[in-house]
Write a protein that holds these residues in place. Sequence first.
Motif, mmCIF file in Angstrom:
data_model
loop_
_atom_site.group_PDB
_atom_site.id
_atom_site.type_symbol
_atom_site.label_atom_id
_atom_site.label_comp_id
_atom_site.label_asym_id
_atom_site.label_seq_id
_atom_site.Cartn_x
_atom_site.Cartn_y
_atom_site.Cartn_z
ATOM 1 N N TYR A 244 0.807 -1.226 0.000
ATOM 2 C CA TYR A 244 0.000 0.000 0.000
ATOM 3 C C TYR A 244 0.836 1.270 0.000
ATOM 4 N N ILE A 245 2.043 1.232 0.592
ATOM 5 C CA ILE A 245 2.864 2.450 0.574
ATOM 6 C C ILE A 245 3.453 2.664 -0.821
ATOM 7 N N ASP A 246 3.603 1.579 -1.587
ATOM 8 C CA ASP A 246 4.011 1.697 -2.986
ATOM 9 C C ASP A 246 2.972 2.509 -3.748
ATOM 10 N N GLY A 247 1.698 2.208 -3.508
ATOM 11 C CA GLY A 247 0.631 2.978 -4.148
ATOM 12 C C GLY A 247 0.631 4.428 -3.722
ATOM 13 N N VAL A 248 0.824 4.663 -2.418
ATOM 14 C CA VAL A 248 0.856 6.042 -1.888
ATOM 15 C C VAL A 248 1.972 6.841 -2.539
ATOM 16 N N ASP A 249 3.186 6.281 -2.552
ATOM 17 C CA ASP A 249 4.339 6.992 -3.117
ATOM 18 C C ASP A 249 4.185 7.218 -4.616
ATOM 19 N N GLN A 334 -2.576 11.109 3.207
ATOM 20 C CA GLN A 334 -1.164 10.820 2.948
ATOM 21 C C GLN A 334 -0.353 10.776 4.236
ATOM 22 N N GLY A 335 -0.457 11.823 5.043
ATOM 23 C CA GLY A 335 0.288 11.852 6.298
ATOM 24 C C GLY A 335 -0.229 10.841 7.300
ATOM 25 N N GLY A 336 -1.553 10.632 7.323
ATOM 26 C CA GLY A 336 -2.149 9.713 8.280
ATOM 27 C C GLY A 336 -1.683 8.283 8.088
ATOM 28 N N ILE A 337 -1.671 7.816 6.847
ATOM 29 C CA ILE A 337 -1.280 6.426 6.598
ATOM 30 C C ILE A 337 0.208 6.227 6.888
ATOM 31 N N GLN A 338 1.035 7.238 6.630
ATOM 32 C CA GLN A 338 2.461 7.133 6.940
ATOM 33 C C GLN A 338 2.691 7.141 8.449
ATOM 34 N N ALA A 339 2.001 8.050 9.147
ATOM 35 C CA ALA A 339 2.196 8.193 10.589
ATOM 36 C C ALA A 339 1.742 6.956 11.345
ATOM 37 N N LEU A 340 0.557 6.442 11.023
ATOM 38 C CA LEU A 340 0.036 5.285 11.747
ATOM 39 C C LEU A 340 0.793 4.012 11.395
ATOM 40 N N SER A 341 1.297 3.920 10.163
ATOM 41 C CA SER A 341 2.129 2.767 9.806
ATOM 42 C C SER A 341 3.395 2.768 10.654
ATOM 43 N N ARG A 342 3.987 3.938 10.842
ATOM 44 C CA ARG A 342 5.209 4.044 11.643
ATOM 45 C C ARG A 342 4.943 3.661 13.097
ATOM 46 N N SER A 343 3.855 4.148 13.673
ATOM 47 C CA SER A 343 3.569 3.841 15.075
ATOM 48 C C SER A 343 3.143 2.383 15.246
ATOM 49 N N TYR A 344 2.384 1.841 14.284
ATOM 50 C CA TYR A 344 1.991 0.429 14.328
ATOM 51 C C TYR A 344 3.236 -0.453 14.343
ATOM 52 N N PHE A 345 4.168 -0.141 13.446
ATOM 53 C CA PHE A 345 5.415 -0.908 13.374
ATOM 54 C C PHE A 345 6.231 -0.727 14.646
#
Length: 415
Positions: A244-249, A334-345
């Motif tokens: 999914y981050i491939d799609g975002v980028d 855009q920022g939300g999916i990046q931020a929550l992915s980082r905190s989830y990880f």
Amino acid sequence: MKLNKEQWSWVFYDWANSGYGIIVTTAVLPIYFKGIAQASGVSAANATAFWGYANSLGTLLVAVLAPFLGALADYQGYKKRLLTGFASLGMVMTLGLALMPASQWQWLLVVYILSVLGYSGGNLFYDSFLTDVSDDRQMDQLSSVGYGFGYLGGVIAFILFMILQLTHGFGQMSSIDVARWGFVLAAVWWVVFFLPIQRNVHQRHSLTTTRAPLKQSWQRVWTTIRHLQQHKVLAWFLVAYFCYIDGVDTIFTMATSIGLDIGITSTTLIMVLLVVQLVAFPFSILYGWLANRTSTRTGILIAIIVYLVICVDALFLRSVTDFWILAVLVGTSQGGIQALSRSYFGRLVPKERSSEFFGFYNILGKFSAVLGPVLVGIVTQLTGQSRIGAASLSILFVVGLLIFWRIPRGMADNS
């Protein structure tokens, strides 16, 4: 959530290097390089190719080194040193872009590659510091605030640059001088707002330092790779994240080309970029609030679904108004999916080995912009429609959504 001094200092590193991201990488240096290369007799096609090679080499260097550097950073006292070292490399090389003679385009590319290494390497250690400055309950909101202020800082830095450009340096500068002062602005912005993290943020989770940290770091990385089945949930999340981050980028990197295809001017595209950044600021923070009220999993799922809507809506992209609507939608998530992915990880990884695991996270983040552009390119060539190419990215989001959905609930939520 009320942030303490250390947490605000961590947040402002995202603000600090945001000037580099928007001024150097996105808006100014690509055009500046192509101009001076062509003035030196390089064809437009070759200039574009050399720029692409430089970006690929910089990305490859960071991706290959990331797990090893992360493993090294997990030893007590190394994380701050490595962050300072790579950030300093990025700052100095960004300033160096302004000092390169216009005739030395080859050296300009070398300096740029080194600046990418400093920028991306610094981000690796900055991300892993998330586990040091927050507990599991705070990660979503703190990560979201970091991304939000990063977007806001980028907008402010870019507006300052635009004032220089529109006034021609208050009537005192050529276009080349304006570009160079833009690089100076990005470097100074980085230096000034780097000071808080340097002074106030400290490594709290670490491994005991050994007599041979370099050797031990290599061994730990290979051991982790060989025994990845011991971290199944983490591994499956990384696969979902890659998709999914491939799609975002890809949506972000291909937006300019798609906009030009439907007749949008370069000036309008710059305005769209600014609006996306501005929208991303409050919505990044909103996603942190949403995750706190529901769950991190819910926030990520909502963001993926928003991007699926964007891909489907791209099929109907025919006018400037349509493009603006899609751009605003991108800004909301855009920022939300990046931020929550980082905190989830960040919740999944062992805290004392966070930098090592964020090294693998960094690899997938770097290589994620490979599959998506190829997919868009092939579908666009087959159909002759870039909007259909953009819509094809829905495949990546569907795959990412299905894999993420199968990860057991509650594995990395903020409960």
